[in-house]
Write an enzyme that holds these catalytic residues in place. Structure first.
Site, PDB file in Angstrom:
ATOM      1  CB  SER A 197      -0.930   0.008   1.213  1.00 55.55           C
ATOM      2  OG  SER A 197      -0.194   0.117   2.422  1.00 55.55           O
ATOM      3  CG  ASP A 198       1.427   5.621  -1.945  1.00 58.80           C
ATOM      4  OD1 ASP A 198       2.392   5.930  -1.215  1.00 58.80           O
ATOM      5  OD2 ASP A 198       1.254   6.109  -3.079  1.00 58.80           O
ATOM      6  CD1 TRP A 199       2.159   8.829   4.241  1.00 60.32           C
ATOM      7  CD2 TRP A 199       4.220   7.954   4.250  1.00 60.32           C
ATOM      8  NE1 TRP A 199       2.832   9.352   5.323  1.00 60.32           N
ATOM      9  CE2 TRP A 199       4.101   8.838   5.347  1.00 60.32           C
ATOM     10  CE3 TRP A 199       5.428   7.293   4.045  1.00 60.32           C
ATOM     11  CZ2 TRP A 199       5.155   9.076   6.239  1.00 60.32           C
ATOM     12  CZ3 TRP A 199       6.467   7.531   4.921  1.00 60.32           C
ATOM     13  CH2 TRP A 199       6.340   8.397   6.007  1.00 60.32           C
TER      14      TRP A 199
END
Length: 502
Positions: A353-355
C-alpha cells in the site's frame, strides 16, 4: 509514495553508533552460519527419532528446509510458512518508517519491512551511514525466532535521491522525452546499484502513470501521455531487477511499478482539499481504463517480472455503472488488485500500500484494515501506526473476517521476494559497489539524459539560447522553491526537503 502531509520531514531517531567494522565483517561472513546454527530443530515438537543405524533424523536434515539454498523457492517458502505463528505472519505484512521504529521493535514485532520516506536519512547521510543503519535493522530481524531478514525500501525514483552525493537523474517526464528505452534501463540499473550498495534492497519505482492533464501536480513522475511510450519505458523494471534470476546480485533491487492504476487519469476537481486532482477520481469506462491506465503494467509484469506493485491513492468510477454510483479507492479495489493484477495479469509478487493509504478507506480502523487486506494488499505501509495495524489485523483474523488463506497468500508473496533477493544467504549490505556512488561514470550518464531530454520544437525569432544576462521572471507560489520546481516531494534529495533559491 507521497509523504507531503504526514511525514515528519528530515527528523530522525537519535543516531546510535553501530558495531565496529571488524565485527561487521565477521557478521557478514558468518551470516549464513548464524542463520543455520540458530535454527537447528526449529519447529520440532519433540526430540528427533532415532533410526536403526543409531543416527537421528536431524542428521539427514541438519537445518530447516527453508535455509537450504539448493531447494526451489516455493519449497523454502512453504516450509517457512508452516513454521510461522499468526503474529509472525502479520509482522511480515507490516512496514514501518525508520524515524518511528526502533531496532527493538523490529525484533519484538517481527516486522517484515522498514522504509525511509522522503528526507528520512541516517546521521551521517553517507553511503556508509546508510549501510550501517540498514545492517542495524538487519541485526534486529535476525534476532527473531525464525531469523527472517528485513526488507528495506526507499524512493529511488530518479536516483537514490535521499542519499547525499548520489547520482540524480532527470525525472520521468524528461526521460520520456528522450524516447530512449535503453537509456532508461541503464539509468535504472545505476540507481539500483547505488541503492543496494548502501543497504536498501527495494525501490518504490518506476512510476508508470499515463498523465493526461497538465494540471496534475505530479506529471513529472510520468514518462508521458502516450500509453505506448510509457509501456516502452516499463523496461525500467528490468533495469532495477535485472533479468530473471539476477535479483540477488549486489547491483539489483526489487522494483515497484506504480501507482496501479489510473493516477494519471484523475479528473480535475474530484479530490478533497488542496488536492484538486491528485488522489482524485478516475471517471472512465473499463475499455478506456485498460487502454490508458493498465497498458504499461502488462510488460512490467509479464515481460520484466516486477516483484512488487504499489496501488494508487486515487479512486475509480466506472462510467458503465453510472457516474457517482460505485466510486472505489484503489487500495480497496478487489476487482483490479485481485481480479486483474493477480488474476488476469498473473502477477505473483507482493502488493504494498502507499503511505497510510489504508486510512483513506471508509469505516472505522478495523474495517479499513480488513477491506484493504481482503482486496489484495499484501503489505501495509504504516509509517507510524504499525502497531495499531498489527492489532487490528490480528483481531480481524481471529474473528474470521480475514481468512487465513489470505494471510498465507500475502506472506508467501513477501517471503518469495526475500528469497529471490538472496537475503537469507546474504542478509547484510554488500558494499562492493559503494565507491561507484556518484562516480564520474554514473554522472556522465545523467548528463547524457539531461541533454537528450531537452526537446526544442520551434525557435522562432532565435529566442533560444537565452542570453546569460537576460532577466528571467518566474512567478507563482513556488517561484522561489527549487524543491517544488524540480519535482515536488521527490526533491527531498540529498537529505533536505526545501531547497530555496538564493
Amino acid at each position: 509514495m507521497d509523504v507531503r502531509r504526514r511525514h515528519p520531514g528530515a527528523a530522525s531517531r537519535p543516531h546510535r553508533p553501530h558495531r565496529p567494522s571488524a565485527r561487521r565483517a565477521t557478521l557478514v561472513a558468518g551470516a549464513a552460519t548464524a542463520l543455520v546454527a540458530g535454527l537447528v530443530g526449529v519447529g520440532a515438537g519433540s526430540a528427533p527419532a532415532t533410526t536403526q543405524t543409531g543416527t537421528t533424523a536431524a542428521t539427514h536434515r541438519s537445518t530447516p528446509a527453508y535455509l537450504d539454498a539448493r531447494l526451489p523457492t516455493r519449497k523454502r517458502v512453504a516450509d517457512l510458512l508452516s513454521r510461522m505463528t499468526l503474529a509472525e505472519k502479520i509482522g511480515q505484512m507490516t512496514q514501518a518508517e525508520r524515524a518511528n521504529a526502533s531496532e527493538a521493535e523490529v525484533t519484538e514485532l517481527a516486522l517484515g519491512s522498514i522504509l525511509s520516506g522522503g528526507g528520512s536519512v541516517p546521521t551521517p547521510n553517507t553511503p556508509e551511514g546508510w549501510a550501517d543503519m540498514v545492517d542495524g535493522y538487519q541485526d534486529a530481524a535476525l534476532a527473531t525466532r525464525l531469523k527472517i531478514p528485513v526488507l528495506y525500501g526507499v524512493d529511488s525514483v530518479h536516483g537514490h535521491a535521499n542519499l547525499n552525493g548520489a547520482t540524480v537523474f532527470p525525472h520521468n517526464i524528461g526521460l520520456g522525452a528522450t524516447r530512449d528505452p535503453r537509456l532508461v534501463e541503464k539509468i535504472s540499473h545505476i540507481t539500483a546499484e547505488e541503492t543496494r550498495a548502501t543497504g536498501p534492497q527495494w525501490s518504490f519505482a518506476p512510476c508508470l502513470c499515463v498523465a493526461r492533464d497538465d494540471r496534475w501536480g505530479r506529471t513529472y513522475e510520468s514518462f508521458g501521455e502516450s500509453p505506448r511510450l510509457v509501456s516502452q519505458m516499463a523496461v525500467a523494471v528490468r533495469g532495477f531487477q535485472g533479468r530473471r534470476g539476477q535479483l540477488d546480485n549486489p547491483d539489483r533491487v526489487l522494483a515497484t511499478p506504480k501507482h496501479f492504476a489510473g493516477d494519471g487519469l484523475t479528473t480535475f476537481g474530484t479530490a478533497a482539499g488542496d488536492y484538486t486532482i491528485d488522489q482524485g477520481i478516475t471517471i472512465v469506462s473499463r475499455r478506456d481504463f485498460a487502454r490508458l491506465a493498465l497498458a504499461p503494467y502488462w510488460p512490467a509484469i509479464q515481460r520484466y517480472g516486477a516483484g512488487s506493485v504499489m496501488p494508487s491513492f486515487s479512486s475509480v468510477d466506472w462510467t458503465e455503472d453510472g457516474v457517482g454510483t460505485n466510486v472505489l479507492k484503489m487500495t480497496a479495489h478487489t476487482e483490479l488488485l485481485t481480479g486483474v493484477l493477480k488474476g488476469r495479469m498473473g502477477f505473483d509478487g507482493l502488493v504494498i500500500s502507499d503511505w497510510e493509504a489504508i486510512h483513506q478507506l471508509p469505516g472505522d480502523w478495523n474495517t479499513q484494515v480488513r477491506t484493504a487486506i481482503n482486496a489484495g494488499i499484501d503489505m501495509a505501509m504504516e509509517p507510524a501506526q504499525f502497531q495499531e495495524f498489527i492489532t487490528a489485523l490480528t483481531e480481524e483474523v481471529q474473528a474470521g473476517r480475514v481468512p487465513m488463506s489470505r494471510i498465507d497468500d500475502a506472506v508467501s508473496r513477501i517471503l518469495t521476494q526475500k528469497f529471490e533477493l538472496g537475503l537469507f544467504e546474504k542478509p547484510y549490505t554488500d558494499r562492493r559497489h559503494i565507491d561507484e556512488i556518484g562516480s564520474a561514470r554514473h554522472r556522465s550518464v545523467a548528463r547524457e539524459a539531461v541533454a537528450k531530454s531537452q526537446v526544442l520544437l520551434k525557435n522562432r525569432g532565435r529566442v533560444l539560447p537565452l542570453s546569460k544576462k537576460a532577466p528571467l521572471y518566474v512567478a507563482g507560489s513556488n517561484a522561489d522553491n527549487l524543491g517544488n520546481q524540480a519535482g515536488g516531494w521527490t526533491i527531498t534529495w540529498q537529505g533536505g526537503s526545501h531547497h530555496q533559491f538564493p
